[in-house]
Design a protein around this motif. Structure first.
Motif, PDB file in Angstrom:
ATOM      1  N   THR A 407      -9.819 -37.580  16.074  1.00 31.82           N
ATOM      2  CA  THR A 407      -9.669 -38.408  17.422  1.00 31.82           C
ATOM      3  C   THR A 407      -8.311 -38.479  18.217  1.00 31.82           C
ATOM      4  OG1 THR A 407      -9.387 -40.581  16.444  1.00 31.82           O
ATOM      5  CG2 THR A 407     -11.572 -40.084  16.797  1.00 31.82           C
ATOM      6  N   ILE A 408      -8.497 -38.408  19.414  1.00 36.18           N
ATOM      7  CA  ILE A 408      -7.255 -38.757  20.157  1.00 36.18           C
ATOM      8  C   ILE A 408      -7.572 -39.746  21.214  1.00 36.18           C
ATOM      9  CG2 ILE A 408      -5.944 -36.695  19.745  1.00 36.18           C
ATOM     10  CD1 ILE A 408      -7.213 -35.871  22.589  1.00 36.18           C
ATOM     11  N   ASP A 409      -6.438 -40.603  21.681  1.00 31.79           N
ATOM     12  CA  ASP A 409      -6.857 -41.427  23.079  1.00 31.79           C
ATOM     13  C   ASP A 409      -6.311 -40.576  24.108  1.00 31.79           C
ATOM     14  OD1 ASP A 409      -7.810 -43.505  21.822  1.00 31.79           O
ATOM     15  OD2 ASP A 409      -5.789 -44.425  21.385  1.00 31.79           O
ATOM     16  N   ILE A 482      -4.147 -41.975  37.543  1.00 27.70           N
ATOM     17  CA  ILE A 482      -3.831 -42.087  36.191  1.00 27.70           C
ATOM     18  C   ILE A 482      -3.955 -43.630  35.746  1.00 27.70           C
ATOM     19  CG2 ILE A 482      -2.023 -41.996  34.421  1.00 27.70           C
ATOM     20  CD1 ILE A 482      -0.874 -39.749  36.092  1.00 27.70           C
ATOM     21  N   GLY A 483      -4.967 -43.854  34.773  1.00 30.59           N
ATOM     22  CA  GLY A 483      -5.381 -45.315  34.498  1.00 30.59           C
ATOM     23  C   GLY A 483      -6.128 -45.351  33.329  1.00 30.59           C
ATOM     24  N   LEU A 484      -7.218 -44.762  33.209  1.00 37.69           N
ATOM     25  CA  LEU A 484      -8.237 -44.677  32.191  1.00 37.69           C
ATOM     26  C   LEU A 484      -8.254 -43.902  31.099  1.00 37.69           C
ATOM     27  CD1 LEU A 484     -11.135 -45.993  31.527  1.00 37.69           C
ATOM     28  CD2 LEU A 484     -12.097 -44.166  32.791  1.00 37.69           C
ATOM     29  N   VAL A 485      -8.178 -44.741  29.870  1.00 40.49           N
ATOM     30  CA  VAL A 485      -7.938 -44.065  28.585  1.00 40.49           C
ATOM     31  C   VAL A 485      -9.586 -43.732  28.009  1.00 40.49           C
ATOM     32  CG1 VAL A 485      -6.782 -44.124  26.461  1.00 40.49           C
ATOM     33  CG2 VAL A 485      -5.410 -44.837  28.397  1.00 40.49           C
ATOM     34  N   VAL A 486      -9.607 -42.842  27.482  1.00 40.13           N
ATOM     35  CA  VAL A 486     -10.730 -42.631  26.557  1.00 40.13           C
ATOM     36  C   VAL A 486     -10.377 -42.285  25.085  1.00 40.13           C
ATOM     37  CG1 VAL A 486     -12.298 -42.289  28.453  1.00 40.13           C
ATOM     38  CG2 VAL A 486     -11.122 -40.209  27.651  1.00 40.13           C
ATOM     39  N   GLU A 487     -11.082 -42.626  24.318  1.00 43.59           N
ATOM     40  CA  GLU A 487     -10.859 -42.093  22.875  1.00 43.59           C
ATOM     41  C   GLU A 487     -11.968 -40.731  22.672  1.00 43.59           C
ATOM     42  OE1 GLU A 487     -10.620 -44.511  18.640  1.00 43.59           O
ATOM     43  OE2 GLU A 487     -12.838 -43.852  19.005  1.00 43.59           O
ATOM     44  N   LEU A 505     -10.492 -27.663  22.081  1.00 50.31           N
ATOM     45  CA  LEU A 505     -10.838 -28.716  21.207  1.00 50.31           C
ATOM     46  C   LEU A 505     -12.369 -28.149  20.953  1.00 50.31           C
ATOM     47  CD1 LEU A 505      -9.920 -32.117  22.808  1.00 50.31           C
ATOM     48  CD2 LEU A 505      -8.692 -30.716  21.114  1.00 50.31           C
ATOM     49  N   ARG A 506     -12.839 -28.330  19.774  1.00 51.72           N
ATOM     50  CA  ARG A 506     -14.292 -27.746  19.360  1.00 51.72           C
ATOM     51  C   ARG A 506     -14.975 -29.181  19.255  1.00 51.72           C
ATOM     52  NH1 ARG A 506     -18.346 -24.780  18.055  1.00 51.72           N
ATOM     53  NH2 ARG A 506     -18.809 -24.109  16.196  1.00 51.72           N
ATOM     54  N   PHE A 507     -16.047 -29.360  20.356  1.00 54.63           N
ATOM     55  CA  PHE A 507     -17.207 -30.109  20.399  1.00 54.63           C
ATOM     56  C   PHE A 507     -16.413 -31.449  20.548  1.00 54.63           C
ATOM     57  CE2 PHE A 507     -20.172 -27.829  17.616  1.00 54.63           C
ATOM     58  CZ  PHE A 507     -20.688 -26.914  18.502  1.00 54.63           C
ATOM     59  N   PRO A 508     -15.723 -31.605  21.851  1.00 55.51           N
ATOM     60  CA  PRO A 508     -15.263 -32.872  22.163  1.00 55.51           C
ATOM     61  C   PRO A 508     -16.370 -33.798  22.748  1.00 55.51           C
ATOM     62  CG  PRO A 508     -14.708 -31.308  23.789  1.00 55.51           C
ATOM     63  CD  PRO A 508     -15.366 -30.413  22.832  1.00 55.51           C
ATOM     64  N   ARG A 509     -16.144 -35.155  22.277  1.00 51.93           N
ATOM     65  CA  ARG A 509     -17.179 -36.039  23.095  1.00 51.93           C
ATOM     66  C   ARG A 509     -16.172 -37.467  23.168  1.00 51.93           C
ATOM     67  NH1 ARG A 509     -17.285 -33.812  17.680  1.00 51.93           N
ATOM     68  NH2 ARG A 509     -18.051 -35.425  16.302  1.00 51.93           N
ATOM     69  N   ILE A 510     -16.862 -38.234  24.311  1.00 57.17           N
ATOM     70  CA  ILE A 510     -16.310 -39.490  24.576  1.00 57.17           C
ATOM     71  C   ILE A 510     -16.904 -40.325  23.160  1.00 57.17           C
ATOM     72  CG2 ILE A 510     -15.929 -41.416  25.716  1.00 57.17           C
ATOM     73  CD1 ILE A 510     -15.739 -39.348  28.200  1.00 57.17           C
ATOM     74  N   SER A 511     -15.890 -40.946  22.609  1.00 63.66           N
ATOM     75  CA  SER A 511     -16.376 -42.047  21.403  1.00 63.66           C
ATOM     76  C   SER A 511     -16.188 -43.579  21.861  1.00 63.66           C
ATOM     77  CB  SER A 511     -15.915 -41.605  19.996  1.00 63.66           C
ATOM     78  OG  SER A 511     -14.537 -41.752  19.973  1.00 63.66           O
ATOM     79  N   ARG A 512     -15.393 -43.696  22.766  1.00 63.78           N
ATOM     80  CA  ARG A 512     -15.052 -45.014  23.184  1.00 63.78           C
ATOM     81  C   ARG A 512     -14.166 -45.170  24.346  1.00 63.78           C
ATOM     82  NH1 ARG A 512     -11.372 -49.271  20.024  1.00 63.78           N
ATOM     83  NH2 ARG A 512     -10.524 -47.375  19.084  1.00 63.78           N
ATOM     84  N   ALA A 520      -0.005 -45.181  29.573  1.00 64.37           N
ATOM     85  CA  ALA A 520       1.162 -44.718  29.167  1.00 64.37           C
ATOM     86  C   ALA A 520       1.226 -44.462  27.666  1.00 64.37           C
ATOM     87  CB  ALA A 520       2.349 -45.566  29.491  1.00 64.37           C
ATOM     88  N   GLU A 521       0.394 -45.324  27.063  1.00 66.63           N
ATOM     89  CA  GLU A 521       0.235 -45.217  25.659  1.00 66.63           C
ATOM     90  C   GLU A 521      -0.716 -44.293  24.914  1.00 66.63           C
ATOM     91  OE1 GLU A 521      -0.410 -49.306  24.065  1.00 66.63           O
ATOM     92  OE2 GLU A 521       1.248 -50.079  25.612  1.00 66.63           O
ATOM     93  N   ALA A 522      -1.192 -43.389  25.967  1.00 69.53           N
ATOM     94  CA  ALA A 522      -2.173 -42.306  25.269  1.00 69.53           C
ATOM     95  C   ALA A 522      -1.319 -41.371  24.347  1.00 69.53           C
ATOM     96  CB  ALA A 522      -2.974 -41.843  26.305  1.00 69.53           C
ATOM     97  N   ASP A 523      -2.175 -40.690  23.706  1.00 70.62           N
ATOM     98  CA  ASP A 523      -1.346 -39.593  22.552  1.00 70.62           C
ATOM     99  C   ASP A 523      -0.683 -38.393  23.488  1.00 70.62           C
ATOM    100  OD1 ASP A 523      -2.122 -40.488  20.215  1.00 70.62           O
ATOM    101  OD2 ASP A 523      -4.038 -40.233  20.571  1.00 70.62           O
TER     102      ASP A 523
END
Length: 535
Positions: A407-409, A482-487, A505-512, A520-523
């Motif tokens: 996972t990444i943000d 720029i403002g919405l972060v998704v996991e 990325l292989r099979f990316p999906r939004i988990s949260r 600014a704190e995203a990965d």
């Protein structure tokens, strides 16, 4: 009124979420529709129609002629679906013909028409159909029905119509062309069952996802374990010079893999995983990432350079037929012994065995799974030693125990309208991670796209956020603030020269949805690059 009736069927299917009701609708249509129209309808639902000269560009030109290019472009942007936009905007002109075309007449005319002749044909039919019929015609032409019916579901409806088992349809389906006259003669009791053509496809046996709470209830001694390889599941069917490679959905994909076809000098049916490997480098063969396999998929022609740089390989799972002897009713352990003996008798560098993993307890196997972070491994497969090879996803005999996702943000950068039921929502999201911009600051770079993983309620929230925070518009795509972060969860990450970020990325999906997290704190991109060793 056949084309009109087909339109009514598609319209009803698109608004019907229940599987059994979809089956009922298709069966009723088959009963009420004569040959050959119902055969072409089934071909459309199963992806068996190919109308290469009906190009999307011709449809856009028809739309621009109806409403001017700018108005049509704005309408297309709002509706989000080419066929639906043109069907709604069409203004019927005077026509000498008043009779609604039959589905069979439409298909046969388009199969023989040149690309220059297609627009006039379409315009004439559109003039004689209502909005639903026009929409169905255009969906038929584009091949993008998107009415929630899989090929398997359509064939199940066909089996219900003829009061036969779905497997009976699958066994004789492949190799036949629309409108499947001999199949309908059999299903309507006017002829004997047609013979399965040579090199027929056998429906795959599939596995259920393992519920972690269930594993303690399973007797470990009854199961065999092997790695779940990250390629595409294939079936190799050969009888001397006649050779076929089928995908999991039953599509024949041999043209893209002539190196495998050349190696199929046998009379057998094999189940395995299609991979890309460096031949002769090790034993077992070293498997490359799925990203390299993608270079070979869906190719009409394969260049000598591709064959050299991305050599195909099949890791074998099962032996379904040997010299005309059907082995599917044998237990897995016996089929495995036969497979091992078969490969010893037919050695080839393009093929090897998926090794069995020795274990005694589930805890021991869980430790092995936790350590498996090879690019080519998705997790584990568990198969009962006494399991027969059965069609479909039968719960109990086989399980897939996938490794935990990475996972990444990430930050949402762009949004695009969806299709079908989602055509009114911005439901496809491109997201990015931060990297240094070379001038002392940082910039977002796209790393992937996802369109599922959220609920319907969350989709409405996301759609409203996109509309309220749009920065620029590019046709059906919106650039957002720029403002919405998704996991984002994904199975693995690989290096990719085709993407600006250098990764895929292989099979990316939004988990949260991370409404709480500042962008600014995203990965950072370096975090993804570091995951390559893990994923």
């Amino acid at each position: 009124m056949s084309m009109q009736r087909f339109g009514e069927l598609l319209d009803a299917l698109s608004f019907q979420p229940a599987r059994n009701e979809k089956l009922r609708l298709i069966v009723e249509y088959l009963r009420a529709t004569p040959d050959p129209d119902r055969g072409y309808a089934i071909a459309a639902l199963t992806g068996g129609l190919h109308l290469p000269n009906a190009k999307p560009g011709a449809l856009r030109a028809l739309g621009a002629a109806q409403a001017d290019e700018i108005l049509f472009g704005l309408s297309y942007d709002y509706v989000g679906d080419l066929a639906e936009t043109l069907a709604l905007i069409w203004r019927a002109g005077p026509s000498e013909e008043t009779e609604v075309p039959a589905l069979a007449d439409v298909v046969t005319a388009l199969e023989t028409a040149s690309a220059k002749e297609v627009p006039a044909l379409l315009a004439g039919w559109l003039d004689r159909l209502d909005a639903t019929g026009r929409w169905a015609l255009l969906k038929l032409v584009t091949g993008a029905l998107r009415v929630g019916v899989s090929a398997r579901l359509a064939k199940t409806a066909l089996a219900q119509f003829g009061e036969v088992e779905p497997d009976a349809i699958e066994e004789l389906w492949h190799g036949r062309a629309p409108p499947y006259t001999d199949v309908f003669l059999w299903l309507t009791k006017r002829a004997d069952r047609p013979h399965a053509l040579n090199l027929a496809f056998r429906p795959f046996m599939l596995a259920h996802a393992l519920d972690e709470a269930e594993i303690a209830l399973l007797p470990a001694a009854d199961f065999r374990a092997e790695w779940k390889w990250d390629g595409i599941r294939v079936q190799l069917v050969a009888d001397g010079d006649q050779r076929r490679i089928y995908s999991r959905g039953g599509e024949e994909i041999g043209k893209a893999f002539p190196d495998i076809l050349d190696a199929m000098n046998f009379a057998a049916v094999l189940d395995g995983e299609l991979l890309v490997a460096e031949l002769g480098t090790s034993d077992p063969v070293e498997v490359a990432s799925f990203n390299k396999l993608q270079q070979r998929l869906n190719r009409k022609t394969v260049t000598p350079r591709m064959l050299e740089e991305f050599p195909a390989h099949v890791r074998l799972y099962d032996l379904l037929d040997e010299q005309g002897e059907d082995l599917r009713a044998f237990p897995f352990d016996q089929r495995r012994q036969r497979l091992e003996a078969w490969l010893r008798a037919h050695p080839h560098p393009r093929f090897d065995l998926s090794p069995l993993i020795p274990f005694e307890t589930w805890g021991e196997l869980a430790e092995l799974r936790a350590k498996a972070r090879s690019e080519a491994i998705e997790g584990l497969m568990l198969k009962r030693g006494d399991s027969l090879y059965m069609t479909g996803r039968v719960k109990g005999p086989w399980f897939k125990w996938k490794r935990d996702p990475l996972t990444i943000d990430a930050v949402v950068m762009y949004a695009q309208r969806g299709h079908g039921k989602r055509s009114s929502f911005y439901s496809d999201y491109t997201f990015g991670c931060w990297r240094d911009d070379g001038q002392g600051g940082q910039e977002l770079v796209p790393v992937g796209q996802a369109y599922f993983g959220f609920t319907d309620a969350e989709l409405k929230q996301l759609d409203k956020w996109v509309r309220d925070h749009t920065r620029s518009r590019f046709g059906p795509v919106r650039e957002v603030e720029i403002g919405l972060v998704v996991e984002v969860a994904f199975d693995s990450v690989q290096r990719s020269a085709r993407h600006k970020s250098g990764v895929a990325l292989r099979f990316p999906r939004i988990s949260r949805l991370r409404w709480d997290k500042p962008a600014a704190e995203a990965d950072r991109l370096e975090t993804l690059v570091g995951m390559m060793a893990e994923g």
